[in-house]
Write a protein that holds these residues in place. Structure first.
Motif, PDB file in Angstrom:
ATOM      1  N   ARG A   1       0.815  -1.186  -0.045  1.00 10.32           N
ATOM      2  CA  ARG A   1      -0.193   0.086  -0.081  1.00 10.32           C
ATOM      3  C   ARG A   1       0.860   1.153  -0.161  1.00 10.32           C
ATOM      4  O   ARG A   1       1.088   1.726   1.065  1.00 10.32           O
ATOM      5  CB  ARG A   1      -0.841  -0.114   1.383  1.00 10.32           C
TER       6      ARG A   1
ATOM      7  N   HIS B   1      -9.932   9.301  -1.431  1.00  5.77           N
ATOM      8  CA  HIS B   1     -10.024   9.256   0.054  1.00  5.77           C
ATOM      9  C   HIS B   1      -9.561  10.744   0.347  1.00  5.77           C
ATOM     10  O   HIS B   1     -10.113  11.330   1.355  1.00  5.77           O
ATOM     11  CB  HIS B   1      -8.919   8.445   0.651  1.00  5.77           C
TER      12      HIS B   1
ATOM     13  N   VAL C   1       0.118   6.692   1.006  1.00  4.81           N
ATOM     14  CA  VAL C   1      -0.309   7.184   2.268  1.00  4.81           C
ATOM     15  C   VAL C   1      -0.906   8.356   2.608  1.00  4.81           C
ATOM     16  O   VAL C   1       0.056   9.376   2.318  1.00  4.81           O
ATOM     17  CB  VAL C   1       0.921   6.787   3.575  1.00  4.81           C
ATOM     18  N   CYS C   2      -1.841   8.442   3.277  1.00  5.08           N
ATOM     19  CA  CYS C   2      -2.327   9.709   3.298  1.00  5.08           C
ATOM     20  C   CYS C   2      -1.635  10.298   4.794  1.00  5.08           C
ATOM     21  O   CYS C   2      -1.586   9.869   5.855  1.00  5.08           O
ATOM     22  CB  CYS C   2      -3.883   9.626   3.883  1.00  5.08           C
TER      23      CYS C   2
ATOM     24  N   CYS D   1      -4.350  11.215   7.968  1.00  2.00           N
ATOM     25  CA  CYS D   1      -4.738  10.225   9.018  1.00  2.00           C
ATOM     26  C   CYS D   1      -3.974   8.867   8.893  1.00  2.00           C
ATOM     27  O   CYS D   1      -4.210   8.116   9.709  1.00  2.00           O
ATOM     28  CB  CYS D   1      -6.373   9.817   8.588  1.00  2.00           C
TER      29      CYS D   1
ATOM     30  N   LYS E   1      -3.822   6.495   6.917  1.00  4.04           N
ATOM     31  CA  LYS E   1      -4.637   5.355   6.031  1.00  4.04           C
ATOM     32  C   LYS E   1      -3.672   5.155   4.650  1.00  4.04           C
ATOM     33  O   LYS E   1      -3.386   6.167   3.935  1.00  4.04           O
ATOM     34  CB  LYS E   1      -6.090   5.682   5.985  1.00  4.04           C
ATOM     35  N   SER E   2      -3.464   3.865   4.471  1.00  4.50           N
ATOM     36  CA  SER E   2      -2.634   3.728   3.297  1.00  4.50           C
ATOM     37  C   SER E   2      -3.756   3.024   2.198  1.00  4.50           C
ATOM     38  O   SER E   2      -4.710   2.355   2.434  1.00  4.50           O
ATOM     39  CB  SER E   2      -1.402   2.818   3.315  1.00  4.50           C
ATOM     40  N   PHE E   3      -3.149   3.210   0.833  1.00  6.90           N
ATOM     41  CA  PHE E   3      -4.036   2.573  -0.451  1.00  6.90           C
ATOM     42  C   PHE E   3      -3.149   1.685  -1.206  1.00  6.90           C
ATOM     43  O   PHE E   3      -1.778   2.290  -1.414  1.00  6.90           O
ATOM     44  CB  PHE E   3      -4.878   3.626  -1.021  1.00  6.90           C
TER      45      PHE E   3
END
Length: 355
Positions: A105, A125, A108-109, A112, A114-116
């Motif tokens: 992933r 996102h 990475v944001c 926050c 959160k990873s994608f």
């Protein structure tokens, strides 16, 4: 219709020189005319424009990519993910999808954490942080981050259910709901548990099942503190705290919240005790009661305390015992606020002090 350019497959038609010598010139000419007519018909269906960064370009289906592009029209999806059962039109789409099942992933944001796995998911996102909901419903004003979400939402207003079951007369607003429903007919269960042999018709069922192995119970009852693996289990449990008991026994007048409990109670009147202990002959109305009873004969105590060396033959006894170590008192009196370790203590308190 948007056209995604794929790897070219050699679908060129045979040149006249390659056709077997038995074919006459007239037959060859007829074949070429038919092929050209077919291609012209397809071009009528799928001429389209794509917007480039600097200029508009016109693309039409050619003989080389015609076979692959036709899947857009026919709905054929020959490439299936072996891990989740999802189907794809092109092998490249499947390859991109497989990243979802890997641990990779890279996006990475920074807000926050959160990873994608995909850039497009990452960008969508980011819209949730930016508050960008630029797709607006003209009927109710509700806003969405994605055009597809708006389109799906609009079916609430129109009542449109374009996805029809091929086995019965039911129809659905979403394709994923249809696919899940049709598995009830065809028995397909493509989602497999890696820890046991169970399989499920949808990803949601597998996700809930995996909590049995992990012990995760994210849904908590705010009235008694009991935890559940799913929201539906919690919803069923909440009936216990209500006064509603619609199922009444015609023989003794006892009332019940749940049909299962009502049916088990009826067995006591019918004297149906079809679960029999082979060691002592004692019989039970439920298989679970027999299983628990058998531990008296075997001495099995599979539930071990994580704080001391005690063990128990019932999970409920273990949970109750461990509260002595943790000091947890999940049962609260709604009238005076006093809390208790055991439900029976709360019930006794209510009868004596708060009635």
């Amino acid at each position: 219709m948007e056209f995604i350019k794929e790897e070219i497959e050699d679908m060129s038609y045979p040149e006249p020189s390659r056709i077997k010598h038995e074919d006459t010139e007239e037959q060859i000419e007829q074949m070429e005319v038919k092929q050209q007519h077919k291609l012209n018909d397809i071009k009528k269906l799928c001429d389209f424009k794509t917007q480039g960064t600097k200029a508009k370009m016109l693309h039409t289906c050619s003989r080389e990519n015609l076979n692959k592009h036709m899947r857009v029209h026919t709905g054929e999806k020959p490439y299936t993910c072996s891990q989740c059962g999802k189907d794809f039109i092109f092998s490249s789409h499947l390859k991109k999808h497989l990243i979802v099942h890997s641990d990779e992933r890279p996006h990475v944001c920074s807000l926050c954490g959160k990873s994608f796995s995909r850039l497009i998911s990452f960008k969508r996102h980011q819209k949730t942080h930016d508050g960008v909901r630029d797709h607006v419903c003209s009927l109710c004003g509700k806003r969405f981050t994605r055009a597809a979400h708006l389109k799906r939402h609009q079916r609430i207003h129109t009542g449109e259910k374009p996805y029809k079951c091929s086995y019965c007369d039911k129809s659905f607003t979403q394709s994923v709901t249809l696919k899940s429903h049709e598995r009830l007919h065809n028995g397909e269960k493509p989602y497999h548990c890696t820890q046991c042999e169970k399989s499920f018709k949808d990803a949601g069922g597998l996700k809930i099942h995996l909590r049995i192995h992990s012990g995760e119970k994210p849904f908590n009852c705010d009235q008694c503190g009991k935890d559940f693996i799913s929201s539906s289990h919690l919803k069923q449990h909440l009936i216990v705290h209500s006064d509603e008991k619609p199922l009444v026994c015609s023989l003794c007048g006892k009332s019940f919240l749940r049909l299962n409990s009502f049916k088990l109670h009826q067995k006591t009147h019918d004297e149906v005790r079809d679960h029999v202990c082979c060691d002592c002959g004692k019989s039970f109305t439920k298989a679970g009661h027999l299983k628990r009873h058998l531990r008296i004969h075997t001495g099995e105590k599979p539930y071990k305390c994580s704080y001391c060396d005690k063990s128990f033959n019932q999970s409920g006894s273990l949970k109750s015992h461990e509260r002595l170590h943790t000091g947890e008192k999940p049962y609260y009196c709604t009238q005076c606020g006093e809390s208790f370790t055991h439900l029976s203590s709360l019930q006794t308190h209510i009868k004596k002090c708060c009635t």
